[in-house]
Design an enzyme around this catalytic site. Structure first.
Site, mmCIF file in Angstrom:
data_model
loop_
_atom_site.group_PDB
_atom_site.id
_atom_site.type_symbol
_atom_site.label_atom_id
_atom_site.label_comp_id
_atom_site.label_asym_id
_atom_site.label_seq_id
_atom_site.Cartn_x
_atom_site.Cartn_y
_atom_site.Cartn_z
ATOM 1 N N LYS A 176 36.589 39.764 40.270
ATOM 2 C CA LYS A 176 35.924 38.546 40.735
ATOM 3 C C LYS A 176 36.952 37.447 41.006
ATOM 4 O O LYS A 176 36.807 36.666 41.924
ATOM 5 C CB LYS A 176 34.951 38.071 39.660
ATOM 6 C CG LYS A 176 33.527 37.850 40.147
ATOM 7 C CD LYS A 176 32.696 37.275 39.011
ATOM 8 C CE LYS A 176 31.213 37.322 39.351
ATOM 9 N NZ LYS A 176 30.403 36.786 38.227
ATOM 10 N N ARG A 193 32.024 50.727 33.571
ATOM 11 C CA ARG A 193 31.880 49.891 34.762
ATOM 12 C C ARG A 193 32.278 50.693 35.997
ATOM 13 O O ARG A 193 32.899 51.748 35.901
ATOM 14 C CB ARG A 193 32.700 48.614 34.642
ATOM 15 C CG ARG A 193 34.191 48.785 34.820
ATOM 16 C CD ARG A 193 34.906 47.471 35.147
ATOM 17 N NE ARG A 193 34.629 46.367 34.239
ATOM 18 C CZ ARG A 193 34.258 45.150 34.668
ATOM 19 N NH1 ARG A 193 34.130 44.912 35.944
ATOM 20 N NH2 ARG A 193 34.045 44.179 33.805
ATOM 21 N N GLU A 203 27.054 35.698 35.003
ATOM 22 C CA GLU A 203 27.511 34.305 34.960
ATOM 23 C C GLU A 203 27.509 33.813 36.396
ATOM 24 O O GLU A 203 28.053 34.489 37.275
ATOM 25 C CB GLU A 203 28.929 34.194 34.389
ATOM 26 C CG GLU A 203 29.362 32.738 34.277
ATOM 27 C CD GLU A 203 30.823 32.537 33.870
ATOM 28 O OE1 GLU A 203 31.596 33.505 33.967
ATOM 29 O OE2 GLU A 203 31.163 31.415 33.467
#
Length: 567
Positions: free
Chosen positions: A279, A269, A42
């Site tokens: 983030k 992850r 994104e």
RNA sequence: UGCCUUGUGGUGUAAUGGUAGCACGUCGGAUUCUGGUUCCGCCUGUGAGGGUUCGAAUCCUUCCAAGGCAACCA
């Protein structure tokens, strides 16, 4: 759809579990033998080291089996997204050494098809418009252990739903007033099946489609279908999407048939000790000006690491080492640092710089005289050649490299002790000059002219070797020392307070003699709450020095010295 | 007290029913024009119980532990 038919993989050993699945699918002839992955960021921030792991997987598996990997910007939420991020993402992927060719896509490209699918589902009675607030909807959703209850709007007529959805997209309603939901099962043990929201109203302009749309699809209603529209065969993502997979399949079922269907596979992850990977928090650092930007060398972003002197190869090697599993691991940052040292040690051009200088006067070296000495560029690789450095009567060495009252096994400079100046002469300390506070101001030495490096007399051994720069030709440069953001006491600390305390930029003055490149040392300032590790972390002041100005070894020596002292 | 995922040395990762291996790390040693680098060596492991099998890290089962799931984020 791509036409990348690939040959059967002959060997299935040595594959990670994702590659194994891909190999099995290819062997079974699924999707006509095609392999197409995608990397779907994104564009709402810069890529970090965690994304690098996903990139290596998505592009790597395609490369390994001769398939293709798309770059798809998952831009379904215009409020958070920006073209600045699109550009940085492209750059970072390329820097890591991957290429998506002409396969650059945007989820926003599929808005028309997604809208059509939504309309179809409404007509089939599989979706409805809900007029409730998000709070009301959340309350009806139940909890993981308590089933939800149906919305009062669940059984609206198809005509009414169609009319409302059309008007939602026409911009007739304020944000939050209506959503389109899938009619599935409010009692499902999977929370994602409790009538998930497909579309919400957003009036904020989209960075690519402007004001064309007023409804935007949610992730769950966009991702699987986007994969399908693009011909993606293997949609590889991280573990937190495992519970979404049934919903992914549910919507894909509305489109796919036997001949082709995308498949979601999840891996663990990346978690790094002492490293902030959220983030949201990284964005906060940038927004509040606590760092100079997303590419601040202290940031765990790809661009930050690039500026810190990390190489693409070292990052890829590191990711290769930690592997892909379904276990949520916390990887030691030592693994990353090893990978960086390993690569830098092989390729970095060596130079000398003094971080905390103290002047040494060589009293028997003629005043006004100077000479050039030769320094190899990289001891690991003689083919890299050498460069010359000026040597003269007055030089700087590290303050740490001199002790007036040295303990035993101190191999550096001390009264009456001899050391070699790297690439130059052996010197002997004859005295010191101190200021009123007792701080060493100058060190006096004599040199042995026969011991110049390369001369026969240079065979004489002394225990210590020091780096140095000539005082009259030294360049005075301000260099900031960027330390990684982390908290020694808690490898996973990310609380707000700890977070802020991590951000005390240290400033150091550097005197340099030659141009130098990424360095390989590391250190720990003992006793400090926040430990500083320094692997290629010296970065010149952004505007003052065009080249990477990096120093290589003293700090590591000091670190070892501290360790040796404990014994 | 629902559903899902996961447990292999300090850390990460292999072993795909057949000798538990590799890397980082730690500690020790050798080399070294930096105590770095390089080289050598040591160390520590299948969460627990039961079962299937000639043989189980691997298959079954019970338990224990960790993580995820209740955004109009992705």
């Amino acid at each position: 759809m791509a036409e990348n038919i690939i040959s059967q993989p002959e060997e299935s050993k040595g594959l990670n579990f994702v590659e194994q699945i891909v190999a099995d699918d290819l062997k079974a002839g699924k999707n006509g033998g095609r392999l197409n992955t995608r990397f779907p960021p994104e564009p709402n921030g810069y890529l970090h080291i965690g994304h690098a792991k996903a990139i290596c997987m998505d592009f790597g598996v395609a490369e390994k089996f001769g398939g293709t990997c798309n770059l798809r910007f998952d831009d379904t939420n215009p409020v958070k997204e920006d073209v600045e991020y699109v550009d940085s993402i492209r750059e970072d992927i390329h820097w890591l050494g991957f290429d998506w060719g002409d396969r650059e896509y945007y989820a926003s490209d599929y808005f028309p098809q997604l809208f059509d699918l939504a309309v179809r589902l409404i007509k089939e009675g599989k979706a409805y418009v809900d007029d409730q607030s998000s709070e009301e909807i959340a309350a009806q959703k139940g909890t993981p252990t308590v089933p939800g209850v149906n919305s009062p709007y669940r059984d609206r007529s198809v005509e009414e739903n169609l009319d409302l959805f059309t008007r939602m997209n026409a911009g007739e309603f304020p944000e939050g007033s209506h959503v389109l939901r899938a009619k599935i099962d409010m009692a499902s043990s999977n929370m994602h099946f409790r009538d998930p929201i497909m579309y919400r109203i957003i009036h904020h302009p989209h960075h690519r489609t402007g004001n064309r749309w007023h409804v935007y699809p949610m992730y769950d209603f966009a991702h699987g279908q986007s994969d399908y529209f693009e011909g993606v065969t293997h949609s590889i993502c991280t573990l937190e999407f495992v519970p979404h997979r049934p919903l992914y399949d549910y919507f894909v079922d509305e489109l796919a048939d036997e001949s082709y269907r995308p498949r979601q596979i999840e891996f663990n992850r990346l978690n790094l000790t002492y490293t902030v990977m959220s983030k949201r928090k990284l964005l906060q650092l940038v927004k509040e000006g606590l760092v100079a930007g997303w590419d601040d060398p202290r940031m765990p972003t790809i661009s930050g690491m690039r500026r810190r002197g990390f190489t693409p190869l070292s990052i890829r090697n590191f990711i290769d080492t930690i592997g892909y599993t379904k276990y949520e691991a916390l990887n030691s940052v030592a693994l990353l640092e090893y990978a960086v040292r390993e690569d830098l040690n092989r390729i970095a051009t060596r130079g000398m710089a003094v971080l905390d200088p103290v002047k040494v006067v060589i009293t028997n070296y003629p005043e006004g005289q100077s000479e050039m000495v030769e320094m190899e560029n990289n001891p690991e690789n003689p083919a890299d050649g050498s460069h010359e450095m000026p040597f003269s009567r007055e030089i700087y060495i590290e303050r740490d490299d001199f002790m007036e009252n040295p303990p035993k096994k101190y191999f550096r400079l001390a009264p009456d002790a001899e050391v070699r100046l790297k690439g130059a002469y052996i010197i002997k300390c004859t005295g010191v000059k101190k200021d009123v506070d007792g701080r060493v101001e100058e060190i006096y030495c004599t040199y042995d002219p026969d011991t110049r490096s390369g001369l026969p007399g240079s065979q004489r051994k002394v225990k210590g070797t020091l780096h140095w720069v000539a005082a009259d030709t030294a360049v005075d440069a301000t260099v900031r020392l960027y330390d990684r953001l982390f908290n020694v006491e808690n490898p996973a600390a990310e609380t707000e307070r700890d977070f802020r305390e991590m951000l005390n930029p240290d400033s150091l003055r550097i005197v340099e003699g030659v141009k130098v490149e990424p360095f390989l040392a590391r250190s720990a300032s003992q006793g400090a709450k926040f430990q500083f590790q320094r692997i290629g972390y010296f970065t010149p002041d952004y505007d003052s020095t065009p080249d990477n100005l990096i120093f290589n070894r003293t700090i590591a020596l000091k670190d070892s010295w501290e360790k040796a002292q404990k014994k």
